[in-house]
Scaffold this motif. Sequence first.
Motif, PDB file in Angstrom:
ATOM      1  N   VAL A 185       0.840  -1.196   0.000  1.00  8.10           N
ATOM      2  CA  VAL A 185       0.000   0.000   0.000  1.00  8.10           C
ATOM      3  C   VAL A 185       0.875   1.245   0.000  1.00  8.10           C
ATOM      4  N   LEU A 186       1.918   1.258   0.785  1.00  2.00           N
ATOM      5  CA  LEU A 186       2.807   2.411   0.840  1.00  2.00           C
ATOM      6  C   LEU A 186       3.626   2.548  -0.435  1.00  2.00           C
ATOM      7  N   ALA A 187       3.925   1.434  -1.101  1.00  2.00           N
ATOM      8  CA  ALA A 187       4.743   1.464  -2.309  1.00  2.00           C
ATOM      9  C   ALA A 187       3.982   2.028  -3.501  1.00  2.00           C
ATOM     10  N   HIS A 188       2.669   1.998  -3.478  1.00  2.00           N
ATOM     11  CA  HIS A 188       1.871   2.478  -4.600  1.00  2.00           C
ATOM     12  C   HIS A 188       1.474   3.932  -4.338  1.00  2.00           C
ATOM     13  N   HIS A 189       2.072   4.834  -5.106  1.00  2.00           N
ATOM     14  CA  HIS A 189       1.810   6.259  -4.918  1.00  2.00           C
ATOM     15  C   HIS A 189       0.820   6.755  -5.966  1.00  2.00           C
ATOM     16  N   SER A 190       0.061   7.746  -5.612  1.00  2.00           N
ATOM     17  CA  SER A 190      -0.890   8.315  -6.564  1.00  2.00           C
ATOM     18  C   SER A 190      -0.159   9.222  -7.551  1.00  2.00           C
ATOM     19  N   PHE A 191      -0.827   9.507  -8.660  1.00  2.00           N
ATOM     20  CA  PHE A 191      -0.280  10.416  -9.672  1.00  2.00           C
ATOM     21  C   PHE A 191       0.104  11.744  -9.031  1.00  2.00           C
ATOM     22  N   ALA A 192      -0.814  12.327  -8.236  1.00  2.00           N
ATOM     23  CA  ALA A 192      -0.594  13.647  -7.642  1.00  2.00           C
ATOM     24  C   ALA A 192       0.606  13.674  -6.708  1.00  2.00           C
ATOM     25  N   THR A 193       0.927  12.552  -6.095  1.00  5.77           N
ATOM     26  CA  THR A 193       2.068  12.484  -5.191  1.00  5.77           C
ATOM     27  C   THR A 193       3.385  12.503  -5.954  1.00  5.77           C
ATOM     28  N   GLU A 194       3.418  11.840  -7.091  1.00 11.15           N
ATOM     29  CA  GLU A 194       4.655  11.660  -7.844  1.00 11.15           C
ATOM     30  C   GLU A 194       4.905  12.705  -8.928  1.00 11.15           C
TER      31      GLU A 194
ATOM     32  N   VAL B 175      12.363  -1.190 -21.996  1.00 11.43           N
ATOM     33  CA  VAL B 175      10.959  -1.298 -21.598  1.00 11.43           C
ATOM     34  C   VAL B 175      10.869  -2.340 -20.496  1.00 11.43           C
ATOM     35  N   GLU B 176      10.292  -1.969 -19.363  1.00  8.81           N
ATOM     36  CA  GLU B 176      10.068  -2.899 -18.239  1.00  8.81           C
ATOM     37  C   GLU B 176       8.570  -3.096 -18.103  1.00  8.81           C
ATOM     38  N   TRP B 177       8.073  -4.223 -18.552  1.00  7.16           N
ATOM     39  CA  TRP B 177       6.634  -4.528 -18.537  1.00  7.16           C
ATOM     40  C   TRP B 177       6.381  -5.432 -17.338  1.00  7.16           C
ATOM     41  N   LYS B 178       6.267  -4.833 -16.161  1.00  9.81           N
ATOM     42  CA  LYS B 178       6.042  -5.623 -14.950  1.00  9.81           C
ATOM     43  C   LYS B 178       5.302  -4.791 -13.913  1.00  9.81           C
ATOM     44  N   ASN B 179       4.724  -5.476 -12.956  1.00  8.04           N
ATOM     45  CA  ASN B 179       3.971  -4.823 -11.888  1.00  8.04           C
ATOM     46  C   ASN B 179       4.906  -4.096 -10.934  1.00  8.04           C
ATOM     47  N   PRO B 180       4.457  -3.046 -10.274  1.00  6.79           N
ATOM     48  CA  PRO B 180       3.082  -2.573 -10.276  1.00  6.79           C
ATOM     49  C   PRO B 180       2.767  -1.646 -11.452  1.00  6.79           C
ATOM     50  N   HIS B 181       3.786  -1.075 -12.119  1.00  4.33           N
ATOM     51  CA  HIS B 181       3.588  -0.199 -13.278  1.00  4.33           C
ATOM     52  C   HIS B 181       4.689  -0.479 -14.279  1.00  4.33           C
ATOM     53  N   ILE B 182       4.365  -0.313 -15.559  1.00  2.00           N
ATOM     54  CA  ILE B 182       5.431  -0.433 -16.544  1.00  2.00           C
ATOM     55  C   ILE B 182       6.311   0.802 -16.445  1.00  2.00           C
ATOM     56  N   TRP B 183       7.544   0.655 -16.851  1.00  2.06           N
ATOM     57  CA  TRP B 183       8.475   1.771 -16.992  1.00  2.06           C
ATOM     58  C   TRP B 183       9.118   1.630 -18.353  1.00  2.06           C
TER      59      TRP B 183
ATOM     60  N   GLY C  73       0.970   2.671 -16.797  1.00  3.12           N
ATOM     61  CA  GLY C  73      -0.031   1.975 -16.006  1.00  3.12           C
ATOM     62  C   GLY C  73       0.375   0.545 -15.692  1.00  3.12           C
ATOM     63  N   PRO C  74      -0.440  -0.137 -14.896  1.00  2.00           N
ATOM     64  CA  PRO C  74      -0.188  -1.548 -14.606  1.00  2.00           C
ATOM     65  C   PRO C  74      -0.336  -2.377 -15.886  1.00  2.00           C
ATOM     66  N   PRO C  75       0.495  -3.406 -16.057  1.00  2.02           N
ATOM     67  CA  PRO C  75       0.419  -4.230 -17.271  1.00  2.02           C
ATOM     68  C   PRO C  75      -0.979  -4.787 -17.557  1.00  2.02           C
ATOM     69  N   ALA C  76      -1.684  -5.254 -16.542  1.00  4.50           N
ATOM     70  CA  ALA C  76      -3.022  -5.833 -16.762  1.00  4.50           C
ATOM     71  C   ALA C  76      -3.992  -4.776 -17.294  1.00  4.50           C
ATOM     72  N   PHE C  77      -3.923  -3.559 -16.761  1.00  7.84           N
ATOM     73  CA  PHE C  77      -4.785  -2.468 -17.234  1.00  7.84           C
ATOM     74  C   PHE C  77      -4.488  -2.161 -18.699  1.00  7.84           C
ATOM     75  N   LEU C  78      -3.209  -2.036 -19.038  1.00 10.39           N
ATOM     76  CA  LEU C  78      -2.835  -1.718 -20.411  1.00 10.39           C
ATOM     77  C   LEU C  78      -3.263  -2.827 -21.370  1.00 10.39           C
ATOM     78  N   THR C  79      -3.104  -4.070 -20.951  1.00 10.41           N
ATOM     79  CA  THR C  79      -3.518  -5.202 -21.791  1.00 10.41           C
ATOM     80  C   THR C  79      -5.016  -5.145 -22.050  1.00 10.41           C
ATOM     81  N   ARG C  80      -5.796  -4.837 -21.023  1.00 14.21           N
ATOM     82  CA  ARG C  80      -7.253  -4.717 -21.205  1.00 14.21           C
ATOM     83  C   ARG C  80      -7.608  -3.579 -22.162  1.00 14.21           C
ATOM     84  N   GLN C  81      -6.740  -2.582 -22.280  1.00 20.31           N
ATOM     85  CA  GLN C  81      -6.961  -1.463 -23.198  1.00 20.31           C
ATOM     86  C   GLN C  81      -6.488  -1.804 -24.618  1.00 20.31           C
TER      87      GLN C  81
END
Length: 136
Positions: free
Chosen positions: A24-33, A49-57, A77-85
């Motif tokens: 929970v602490l490792a996942h920061h919101s957009f506004a924080t970062e 390209v790093e396609w891995k959780n929690p977010h791609i880089w 975004g997270p890989p699963a979200f991007l794949t769904r898109q």
Amino acid sequence: MSRTRVKMTGAVSAALVALVTVPVLAHHSFATEYDKTKPVSVTGVVKKVEWKNPHIWFYVDVKDARGKVVTWGFSGGPPAFLTRQGIRSDAMKVGDVVKVDGFRARDGSNNASGGKVTFPDGRSVFTASAEDARPD
């Protein structure tokens, strides 16, 4: 209850709290970062390209005003979200020339949210999370 059992129960409880709290602490919101008031638009060559959780880089080598190559890191975004898109892990490859629009990291580093990636043929993909700010 024995003293050993109480210590063991306390240790297990502490470990469980740590396991739940750290992600929970490792996942920061957009506004924080990132700073929505500091848009970034760069064009360069995909370095990594790093396609891995929690977010791609992904990392893009960009020439600055003096011709020096500077590497920018973009969070997506997270890989699963991007794949769904409909965005697959091979959508962006090392060596591709891309234009990236996003928002600069609050710490002023060469990191940013990688909101929109545009390829030379005009195709573009939105690579950020659903809750992230979208570049114009």
